[in-house]
Design a protein around this motif. Structure first.
Motif, short mmCIF file in Angstrom:
data_model
loop_
_atom_site.label_atom_id
_atom_site.label_comp_id
_atom_site.label_asym_id
_atom_site.label_seq_id
_atom_site.Cartn_x
_atom_site.Cartn_y
_atom_site.Cartn_z
N THR A 20 38.04 -41.58 -56.35
CA THR A 20 38.01 -40.74 -57.41
C THR A 20 37.56 -41.19 -58.64
OG1 THR A 20 40.51 -40.35 -56.66
CG2 THR A 20 40.25 -39.57 -58.95
N LEU A 21 37.46 -42.58 -58.91
CA LEU A 21 36.74 -43.09 -60.08
C LEU A 21 35.28 -42.90 -59.99
CD1 LEU A 21 38.97 -46.51 -60.53
CD2 LEU A 21 39.17 -44.47 -61.85
N HIS A 22 34.94 -43.03 -58.79
CA HIS A 22 33.24 -42.70 -58.55
C HIS A 22 32.92 -41.26 -58.78
CE1 HIS A 22 33.37 -46.84 -56.98
NE2 HIS A 22 32.16 -46.82 -57.69
N ALA A 23 33.87 -40.29 -58.77
CA ALA A 23 33.57 -38.79 -58.89
C ALA A 23 32.99 -38.68 -60.30
CB ALA A 23 34.62 -38.04 -58.46
N ALA A 24 31.93 -37.71 -60.18
CA ALA A 24 31.28 -37.65 -61.79
C ALA A 24 31.42 -36.13 -61.79
CB ALA A 24 29.97 -38.02 -61.58
N GLU A 25 30.88 -35.71 -62.97
CA GLU A 25 30.85 -34.28 -63.41
C GLU A 25 29.70 -34.02 -63.97
OE1 GLU A 25 34.41 -31.96 -65.22
OE2 GLU A 25 32.90 -32.23 -67.08
N ALA A 26 29.07 -32.79 -63.87
CA ALA A 26 27.96 -32.22 -64.37
C ALA A 26 28.16 -31.01 -64.84
CB ALA A 26 26.77 -32.20 -63.29
N GLN A 27 27.28 -30.95 -66.17
CA GLN A 27 27.23 -29.45 -67.01
C GLN A 27 26.10 -28.74 -66.34
OE1 GLN A 27 29.63 -28.89 -69.09
NE2 GLN A 27 30.90 -30.52 -69.11
N VAL A 28 26.24 -27.34 -65.66
CA VAL A 28 25.10 -26.76 -65.02
C VAL A 28 24.93 -25.46 -65.75
CG1 VAL A 28 24.32 -25.93 -63.08
CG2 VAL A 28 25.99 -28.04 -62.93
N ALA A 29 23.82 -25.07 -66.38
CA ALA A 29 23.62 -23.91 -66.74
C ALA A 29 23.01 -22.86 -65.93
CB ALA A 29 22.52 -24.14 -68.03
N VAL A 30 23.61 -21.94 -65.57
CA VAL A 30 23.08 -20.96 -64.52
C VAL A 30 22.87 -19.64 -64.72
CG1 VAL A 30 23.94 -20.13 -62.09
CG2 VAL A 30 24.90 -22.55 -62.96
N ALA A 31 21.72 -19.33 -64.16
CA ALA A 31 21.30 -17.82 -64.44
C ALA A 31 22.25 -16.90 -63.78
CB ALA A 31 19.94 -17.44 -63.85
N ALA A 32 22.67 -15.65 -64.46
CA ALA A 32 23.78 -14.78 -64.10
C ALA A 32 23.73 -14.17 -62.56
CB ALA A 32 23.98 -13.62 -65.12
N ASN A 33 22.46 -14.27 -62.22
CA ASN A 33 22.54 -13.55 -60.88
C ASN A 33 22.94 -14.52 -59.83
OD1 ASN A 33 19.88 -14.90 -59.25
ND2 ASN A 33 19.56 -15.03 -61.28
N PHE A 34 23.03 -15.97 -60.12
CA PHE A 34 23.61 -16.82 -59.29
C PHE A 34 25.14 -17.24 -59.52
CE2 PHE A 34 23.05 -20.98 -57.04
CZ PHE A 34 22.62 -20.36 -55.68
N ALA A 35 25.80 -16.55 -60.23
CA ALA A 35 27.04 -16.90 -60.85
C ALA A 35 28.08 -16.83 -59.79
CB ALA A 35 27.77 -15.76 -61.78
N GLU A 36 28.08 -15.94 -58.44
CA GLU A 36 28.99 -16.15 -57.20
C GLU A 36 28.40 -17.61 -56.48
OE1 GLU A 36 31.96 -14.90 -56.66
OE2 GLU A 36 31.47 -13.88 -59.04
N PRO A 37 27.13 -17.37 -55.98
CA PRO A 37 26.83 -18.56 -55.12
C PRO A 37 26.99 -19.97 -55.82
CG PRO A 37 24.88 -16.72 -55.27
CD PRO A 37 26.13 -16.50 -56.33
N ILE A 38 26.96 -20.00 -57.08
CA ILE A 38 27.15 -21.42 -57.43
C ILE A 38 28.59 -21.78 -57.52
CG2 ILE A 38 27.61 -20.57 -59.87
CD1 ILE A 38 25.70 -23.80 -58.51
N LYS A 39 29.41 -20.74 -57.40
CA LYS A 39 30.82 -21.18 -57.03
C LYS A 39 31.21 -21.93 -55.57
CE LYS A 39 32.67 -17.61 -59.92
NZ LYS A 39 33.41 -16.20 -59.89
N ALA A 40 30.33 -21.23 -54.84
CA ALA A 40 30.37 -21.57 -53.50
C ALA A 40 29.57 -23.02 -53.28
CB ALA A 40 29.85 -20.67 -52.44
N VAL A 41 28.72 -23.30 -53.83
CA VAL A 41 27.94 -24.42 -53.85
C VAL A 41 29.10 -25.48 -54.40
CG1 VAL A 41 25.85 -25.54 -54.74
CG2 VAL A 41 25.62 -23.38 -53.95
N ALA A 42 29.43 -25.04 -55.63
CA ALA A 42 30.30 -26.08 -56.13
C ALA A 42 31.54 -26.61 -55.39
CB ALA A 42 30.79 -25.77 -57.57
N ALA A 43 31.85 -25.83 -54.59
CA ALA A 43 33.19 -26.00 -54.08
C ALA A 43 32.68 -27.10 -52.71
CB ALA A 43 33.82 -24.80 -53.01
#
Length: 251
Positions: A20-43
């Protein structure tokens, strides 16, 4: 044996905490057309690495302006190739990190199951009052929509009927809510599991607009961000490429 089992529990707990301590977080700017796919990728990213994403969705041009003004993004998933290349020129992107993660497809869509025919002939009729497109100045799918209308010789006839969304996401919402009967949107917005979710659509022939190649780029501030680096690697993996294709993109 029972005593030995008890002794192993603290070690397992420590391992879990360490992960858990090694888990990191990234701030990602995503073009609106990719709004749904990025949710699946993030999961998938979180399940396989523990890393998480904070996602901001918008028109590519607006996301670029935010990055230029100091927005703390780590990765940009653009809807074009020009914007990531410009960020490299600006000195804001990590050199050599840019790659094409998807090639988008444009469709004409309506929430009405009978409104849009398979050839797009509805554009030449009086069967609608409003046609929604994304702002061509900030959204590559909007620029592609203008290109299609020009090549069809319909720009003059359709211009009085146009309503513009700030992004392809807002453009889709115009048609979804009925504020526009039809809209040029990304295929990824209307597919689920490779099938049309609802309504009716015309898949715009790709000879009517320039390819919508979409590039990802790592921003300089994220050179050592493990979550951002893991995302860039994941987007190039075969399984994720298959997932992206399921939303109607080419790879």
């Amino acid at each position: 044996m029972f005593a030995r089992s008890l002794m192993r529990w603290p070690l397992l707990a420590l391992a879990a905490v360490a992960g858990t301590l090694h888990a990191a977080e990234a701030q990602v700017a995503v073009a609106a057309n990719f709004a749904e796919p990025i949710k699946a990728v993030a999961a998938v990213l979180e399940k396989t690495t523990g890393h998480t994403l904070q996602i901001t969705v918008g028109a590519t041009g607006r996301l670029y302006a935010q990055i230029k003004n100091g927005a703390p993004f780590d990765v940009l998933l653009s809807a074009d190739t020009r914007t990531p290349a410009q960020l490299e020129t600006d000195g804001l992107a990590q050199p050599g990190s840019r790659f094409t993660y998807a090639t988008g497809k444009l469709v004409l869509w309506s929430a009405d199951t009978t409104r849009v025919d398979a050839q797009g002939a509805v554009l030449k009729t009086d069967g609608f009052r409003k046609l929604a497109i994304a702002n061509p100045k900030t959204a590559p799918y909007g620029a592609a929509s203008v290109e299609v209308m020009d090549k069809l010789g319909l720009s003059a006839a359709l211009t009085p009927k146009l309503v513009q969304g700030e992004s392809i996401g807002q453009t889709y919402n115009f048609a979804y809510t009925g504020n526009a009967e039809i809209a040029f949107v990304a295929m990824s917005q209307v597919l689920e599991g490779g099938r049309l979710k609802g309504g009716s659509m015309w898949v715009v022939p790709q000879n009517l607009y320039a390819p919508i190649q979409q590039d990802a780029v790592l921003l300089k501030r994220a050179a050592r961000n493990e979550a951002a680096l893991a995302l860039m690697k994941l987007l190039q993996s075969p399984n994720i490429k298959d997932l992206i294709r399921s939303y109607g993109y080419d790879i």
